[in-house]
Write a protein that holds these residues in place. Structure first.
Motif, mmCIF file in Angstrom:
data_model
loop_
_atom_site.group_PDB
_atom_site.id
_atom_site.type_symbol
_atom_site.label_atom_id
_atom_site.label_comp_id
_atom_site.label_asym_id
_atom_site.label_seq_id
_atom_site.Cartn_x
_atom_site.Cartn_y
_atom_site.Cartn_z
ATOM 1 N N TYR A 52 -0.151 58.037 43.351
ATOM 2 C CA TYR A 52 -0.960 59.142 42.619
ATOM 3 C C TYR A 52 -1.312 57.791 41.653
ATOM 4 O O TYR A 52 -1.549 57.309 41.067
ATOM 5 C CB TYR A 52 -0.115 60.339 41.392
ATOM 6 C CG TYR A 52 0.670 60.792 42.711
ATOM 7 C CD1 TYR A 52 -0.225 61.301 43.378
ATOM 8 C CD2 TYR A 52 1.762 60.557 42.809
ATOM 9 C CE1 TYR A 52 1.014 62.143 44.021
ATOM 10 C CE2 TYR A 52 2.565 61.337 43.210
ATOM 11 C CZ TYR A 52 2.338 62.125 44.439
ATOM 12 O OH TYR A 52 3.243 62.781 45.161
ATOM 13 N N GLY A 53 -3.427 58.700 41.274
ATOM 14 C CA GLY A 53 -4.166 58.214 40.620
ATOM 15 C C GLY A 53 -4.857 59.471 39.435
ATOM 16 O O GLY A 53 -4.851 60.524 39.563
ATOM 17 N N PHE A 54 -5.001 58.988 37.584
ATOM 18 C CA PHE A 54 -5.146 60.175 37.050
ATOM 19 C C PHE A 54 -6.405 59.254 36.441
ATOM 20 O O PHE A 54 -6.196 58.445 36.200
ATOM 21 C CB PHE A 54 -4.421 60.338 36.336
ATOM 22 C CG PHE A 54 -3.062 61.596 37.021
ATOM 23 C CD1 PHE A 54 -3.300 62.288 36.796
ATOM 24 C CD2 PHE A 54 -2.268 60.685 37.283
ATOM 25 C CE1 PHE A 54 -2.180 62.944 37.709
ATOM 26 C CE2 PHE A 54 -0.699 61.280 37.996
ATOM 27 C CZ PHE A 54 -1.059 62.435 38.105
ATOM 28 N N ARG A 55 -7.814 60.216 35.818
ATOM 29 C CA ARG A 55 -9.126 59.827 35.559
ATOM 30 C C ARG A 55 -9.699 61.054 35.141
ATOM 31 O O ARG A 55 -9.441 62.506 35.387
ATOM 32 C CB ARG A 55 -9.721 58.835 36.420
ATOM 33 C CG ARG A 55 -10.453 59.338 37.842
ATOM 34 C CD ARG A 55 -11.006 57.861 37.992
ATOM 35 N NE ARG A 55 -11.509 58.034 39.166
ATOM 36 C CZ ARG A 55 -12.689 58.726 39.964
ATOM 37 N NH1 ARG A 55 -13.974 58.890 38.208
ATOM 38 N NH2 ARG A 55 -13.295 58.800 40.798
ATOM 39 N N GLY A 112 11.630 55.619 41.528
ATOM 40 C CA GLY A 112 11.995 55.892 40.138
ATOM 41 C C GLY A 112 10.711 56.202 38.852
ATOM 42 O O GLY A 112 10.891 57.201 38.268
ATOM 43 N N CYS A 113 9.487 55.441 38.954
ATOM 44 C CA CYS A 113 8.764 55.737 38.195
ATOM 45 C C CYS A 113 7.896 57.203 38.891
ATOM 46 O O CYS A 113 7.126 57.997 37.226
ATOM 47 C CB CYS A 113 7.555 54.883 38.405
ATOM 48 S SG CYS A 113 6.396 53.932 39.330
ATOM 49 N N GLY A 114 7.672 57.445 38.825
ATOM 50 C CA GLY A 114 7.198 58.713 39.766
ATOM 51 C C GLY A 114 5.976 58.810 39.886
ATOM 52 O O GLY A 114 5.215 59.454 40.961
ATOM 53 N N ASN A 115 5.079 57.869 40.157
ATOM 54 C CA ASN A 115 3.937 57.157 40.694
ATOM 55 C C ASN A 115 3.186 56.736 41.787
ATOM 56 O O ASN A 115 2.100 57.199 42.310
ATOM 57 C CB ASN A 115 3.501 56.230 39.630
ATOM 58 C CG ASN A 115 3.414 56.708 38.330
ATOM 59 O OD1 ASN A 115 2.733 57.900 37.394
ATOM 60 N ND2 ASN A 115 3.228 56.020 36.874
ATOM 61 N N SER A 116 4.482 56.599 42.315
ATOM 62 C CA SER A 116 4.140 56.683 44.150
ATOM 63 C C SER A 116 5.074 57.658 44.810
ATOM 64 O O SER A 116 6.101 58.085 44.239
ATOM 65 C CB SER A 116 4.336 54.919 44.309
ATOM 66 O OG SER A 116 5.373 54.834 44.192
ATOM 67 N N PHE A 117 4.671 56.741 45.946
ATOM 68 C CA PHE A 117 5.523 58.410 47.353
ATOM 69 C C PHE A 117 5.431 57.649 48.819
ATOM 70 O O PHE A 117 4.254 56.971 48.975
ATOM 71 C CB PHE A 117 5.261 59.882 47.076
ATOM 72 C CG PHE A 117 3.831 59.918 47.192
ATOM 73 C CD1 PHE A 117 3.929 60.571 48.342
ATOM 74 C CD2 PHE A 117 3.362 60.138 46.820
ATOM 75 C CE1 PHE A 117 2.571 61.409 48.723
ATOM 76 C CE2 PHE A 117 1.805 60.219 47.037
ATOM 77 C CZ PHE A 117 1.719 60.670 48.170
ATOM 78 N N ALA A 118 6.136 58.548 49.686
ATOM 79 C CA ALA A 118 6.102 57.973 50.745
ATOM 80 C C ALA A 118 5.251 59.426 51.218
ATOM 81 O O ALA A 118 6.397 60.652 51.229
ATOM 82 C CB ALA A 118 7.468 58.053 51.854
#
Length: 119
Positions: A52-55, A112-118
Motif C-alpha cells: 500500500y502507498g499513501f500520499r 506483520g507490519c500491515g503495509n503489504s499483502f498477497a
C-alpha cells in the motif's frame, strides 16, 4: 445442492471509516491546503507481493475514483481498486502506536507490519 462458496468482494468501493476521515482531515489542515486528498495506491513489492502507498494529492486523474466521507476525499486509481474492492481504510490508535490500516477482503495473507499483502 446449494452453492456454499464464500462470496468474493466484487463491489468496486473503498470504505473510509469515521476515524480515518477525521485523521486525514487533521493532516490536511496541518498541510494548509484544503484541496488535498489522500491518495491510496497498490503497487508490486513489499514482503507479501503487493504494498500500500499513501500520499497527499490535489489532482484527480482520468482513471481515478474518489471516495468521500465527512468531506474528506480518498482517491485511488482504477488498477489499485481492483485489489482494494470492498476494503476499509481505518485509522487506529492503541498502546502500540497509531496508523492507517487497510482491512482488505481481497488479501489472502499480509505481513506483520500491515503495509503489504498477497492476493
Amino acid at each position: 445442492m446449494p452453492d456454499t462458496a464464500l462470496p468474493v468482494a466484487t463491489d468496486r468501493v473503498l470504505i473510509v471509516s469515521e476515524s480515518a476521515a477525521k485523521r486525514v482531515a487533521h493532516l490536511i489542515t496541518l498541510e494548509g491546503n484544503p484541496a488535498l486528498m489522500l491518495r491510496l495506491t497498490v503497487s508490486g513489492g513489499g514482503c507479501s507481493g503487493f504494498q500500500y502507498g499513501f500520499r497527499f494529492d490535489a489532482t484527480v486523474n482520468d482513471d481515478d475514483l474518489v471516495f468521500e466521507r465527512d468531506g474528506v476525499k480518498v482517491v485511488t486509481d482504477d488498477s489499485s481498486l481492483d485489489l482494494l474492492a470492498g476494503a476499509t481504510l481505518d485509522y487506529v490508535e492503541d498502546l502500540m502506536g497509531a496508523s492507517f490500516q487497510i482491512k482488505n477482503p481481497n488479501a489472502t495473507a499480509s505481513c506483520g507490519c500491515g503495509n503489504s499483502f498477497a492476493a
